[in-house]
Motif scaffolding. Structure first.
Motif, mmCIF file in Angstrom:
data_model
loop_
_atom_site.group_PDB
_atom_site.id
_atom_site.type_symbol
_atom_site.label_atom_id
_atom_site.label_comp_id
_atom_site.label_asym_id
_atom_site.label_seq_id
_atom_site.Cartn_x
_atom_site.Cartn_y
_atom_site.Cartn_z
ATOM 1 N N VAL A 1 13.798 43.775 69.281
ATOM 2 C CA VAL A 1 13.429 44.161 70.647
ATOM 3 C C VAL A 1 13.388 45.673 70.784
ATOM 4 O O VAL A 1 12.420 46.244 71.313
ATOM 5 N N PHE A 2 14.410 46.338 70.299
ATOM 6 C CA PHE A 2 14.479 47.781 70.491
ATOM 7 C C PHE A 2 13.486 48.527 69.604
ATOM 8 O O PHE A 2 12.914 49.529 70.025
ATOM 9 N N ARG A 3 13.270 48.047 68.378
ATOM 10 C CA ARG A 3 12.267 48.697 67.529
ATOM 11 C C ARG A 3 10.882 48.595 68.172
ATOM 12 O O ARG A 3 10.151 49.594 68.239
ATOM 13 N N GLU A 4 10.522 47.397 68.625
ATOM 14 C CA GLU A 4 9.208 47.226 69.238
ATOM 15 C C GLU A 4 9.073 48.065 70.503
ATOM 16 O O GLU A 4 8.053 48.717 70.734
ATOM 17 N N THR A 5 10.117 48.062 71.324
ATOM 18 C CA THR A 5 10.049 48.785 72.588
ATOM 19 C C THR A 5 9.940 50.284 72.364
ATOM 20 O O THR A 5 9.105 50.953 72.979
ATOM 21 N N LEU B 1 10.872 51.854 79.510
ATOM 22 C CA LEU B 1 11.936 52.772 79.127
ATOM 23 C C LEU B 1 13.292 52.324 79.636
ATOM 24 O O LEU B 1 14.325 52.758 79.139
ATOM 25 N N HIS B 2 13.311 51.457 80.647
ATOM 26 C CA HIS B 2 14.572 50.956 81.158
ATOM 27 C C HIS B 2 15.406 50.340 80.034
ATOM 28 O O HIS B 2 16.600 50.588 79.916
ATOM 29 N N VAL B 3 14.788 49.541 79.193
ATOM 30 C CA VAL B 3 15.524 48.949 78.087
ATOM 31 C C VAL B 3 15.519 49.858 76.864
ATOM 32 O O VAL B 3 16.373 49.754 76.003
ATOM 33 N N SER B 4 14.592 50.822 76.797
ATOM 34 C CA SER B 4 14.452 51.649 75.608
ATOM 35 C C SER B 4 15.502 52.729 75.479
ATOM 36 O O SER B 4 16.006 52.992 74.395
ATOM 37 N N VAL B 5 15.801 53.382 76.571
ATOM 38 C CA VAL B 5 16.571 54.610 76.472
ATOM 39 C C VAL B 5 18.068 54.363 76.466
ATOM 40 O O VAL B 5 18.828 55.041 75.791
ATOM 41 N N VAL C 1 24.611 47.855 67.550
ATOM 42 C CA VAL C 1 23.470 47.502 66.708
ATOM 43 C C VAL C 1 22.532 48.689 66.541
ATOM 44 O O VAL C 1 22.080 48.995 65.425
ATOM 45 N N VAL C 2 22.217 49.384 67.641
ATOM 46 C CA VAL C 2 21.291 50.514 67.580
ATOM 47 C C VAL C 2 21.872 51.638 66.732
ATOM 48 O O VAL C 2 21.174 52.244 65.919
ATOM 49 N N ARG C 3 23.151 51.919 66.903
ATOM 50 C CA ARG C 3 23.765 52.992 66.122
ATOM 51 C C ARG C 3 23.778 52.672 64.629
ATOM 52 O O ARG C 3 23.678 53.573 63.794
ATOM 53 N N ALA C 4 23.908 51.389 64.305
ATOM 54 C CA ALA C 4 24.035 51.004 62.901
ATOM 55 C C ALA C 4 22.697 50.843 62.191
ATOM 56 O O ALA C 4 22.662 50.693 60.970
ATOM 57 N N ASP C 5 21.604 50.866 62.946
ATOM 58 C CA ASP C 5 20.286 50.612 62.356
ATOM 59 C C ASP C 5 19.495 51.911 62.250
ATOM 60 O O ASP C 5 19.043 52.444 63.256
ATOM 61 N N PRO C 6 19.295 52.429 61.047
ATOM 62 C CA PRO C 6 18.595 53.715 60.893
ATOM 63 C C PRO C 6 17.172 53.692 61.451
ATOM 64 O O PRO C 6 16.720 54.686 62.019
ATOM 65 N N ASP C 7 16.450 52.580 61.281
ATOM 66 C CA ASP C 7 15.072 52.517 61.764
ATOM 67 C C ASP C 7 15.013 52.590 63.285
ATOM 68 O O ASP C 7 14.158 53.278 63.859
ATOM 69 N N THR C 8 15.922 51.876 63.966
ATOM 70 C CA THR C 8 15.952 51.920 65.426
ATOM 71 C C THR C 8 16.308 53.324 65.907
ATOM 72 O O THR C 8 15.684 53.854 66.832
ATOM 73 N N SER C 9 17.307 53.928 65.283
ATOM 74 C CA SER C 9 17.700 55.283 65.662
ATOM 75 C C SER C 9 16.570 56.282 65.434
ATOM 76 O O SER C 9 16.341 57.179 66.247
ATOM 77 N N ARG C 10 15.858 56.098 64.318
ATOM 78 C CA ARG C 10 14.750 57.015 64.027
ATOM 79 C C ARG C 10 13.650 56.899 65.078
ATOM 80 O O ARG C 10 13.122 57.909 65.547
#
Length: 214
Positions: free
Chosen positions: A64-68, A100-104, A114-123
């Protein structure tokens, strides 16, 4: 390094897209700890189908977060490329605030972990914030955006547009986003009517847990 995904059949792709849309909506409304069965119901798919596409909650959150992040980054890039002024780009980007409500930001500890642990999402997140910073820079350089705001301020404004009071009438709910956005844009315009208290809020203030340069 991310392994390329195997292309999906049309029906599998449709199910995946429905699940992502449902999950994104529910995450925005109630956070990411909602039951997976409820996400499946919202997506009109079986729980087994959901788990075939996404093995667990963390996998779904990452998707969800990568796509968003990617969709919003594409929108911001288009605004920077196609709009004639920084202010026009900013106005266009502000209209994407529902994404952006769910993105930021998310208040869910599960999402944060999950976001902190995933390099692709963080990037992807950092790339998006870089481009939002470019929108701010262009508008401020041309003198249309007040200089005492930064990316963190915009992120909070984005979320304010979609975080409506639950007791609104249907007409008010329809009118509110446009009215709130217009009021916000008037407040962001330079020259400013007065000084803002405190200091500009930056991406560091978004508290992702990994400090980023402004």
């Amino acid at each position: 390094m991310t392994t390329p995904e195997t292309p999906l059949r049309a029906d599998a792709r449709r199910n995946r897209d429905q699940i992502l849309v449902a999950a994104r909506e529910i995450f925005a409304e109630r956070g990411a700890d909602v039951a997976m069965e409820e996400i499946a119901r919202r997506a009109s798919v079986g729980v087994g189908t959901l788990y075939r596409r996404f093995a667990d909650r963390e996998t779904l959150i990452r998707a969800v977060f990568r796509e968003t992040f990617q969709v919003v980054a594409d929108e911001v890039h288009a605004a920077l490329t196609e709009e004639p002024t920084g202010w026009a780009a900013l106005t266009r980007v502000m209209r994407q605030s529902a994404w952006l409500h769910v993105s930021v930001q998310s208040k869910s500890p599960t999402v944060t972990a999950v976001v902190r642990a995933d390099p692709d999402t963080s990037r992807l997140r950092d790339h998006l914030l870089d481009m939002l910073g470019e929108v701010v820079r262009r508008a401020q350089d041309e003198g249309t955006l007040r200089r005492d705001v930064a990316v963190g301020d915009l992120a909070l404004l984005f979320m304010s547009v979609v975080n409506q009071a639950p007791s609104l009438t249907s007409e008010a709910a329809r009118l509110a986003p446009g009215r709130v956005l217009a009021i916000m844009m008037d407040g962001l315009r330079a020259p400013a009517a007065g000084e803002l208290p405190g200091r500009p809020l930056t991406r560091v203030d978004l508290n992702f847990g990994d400090r980023c340069p402004d």
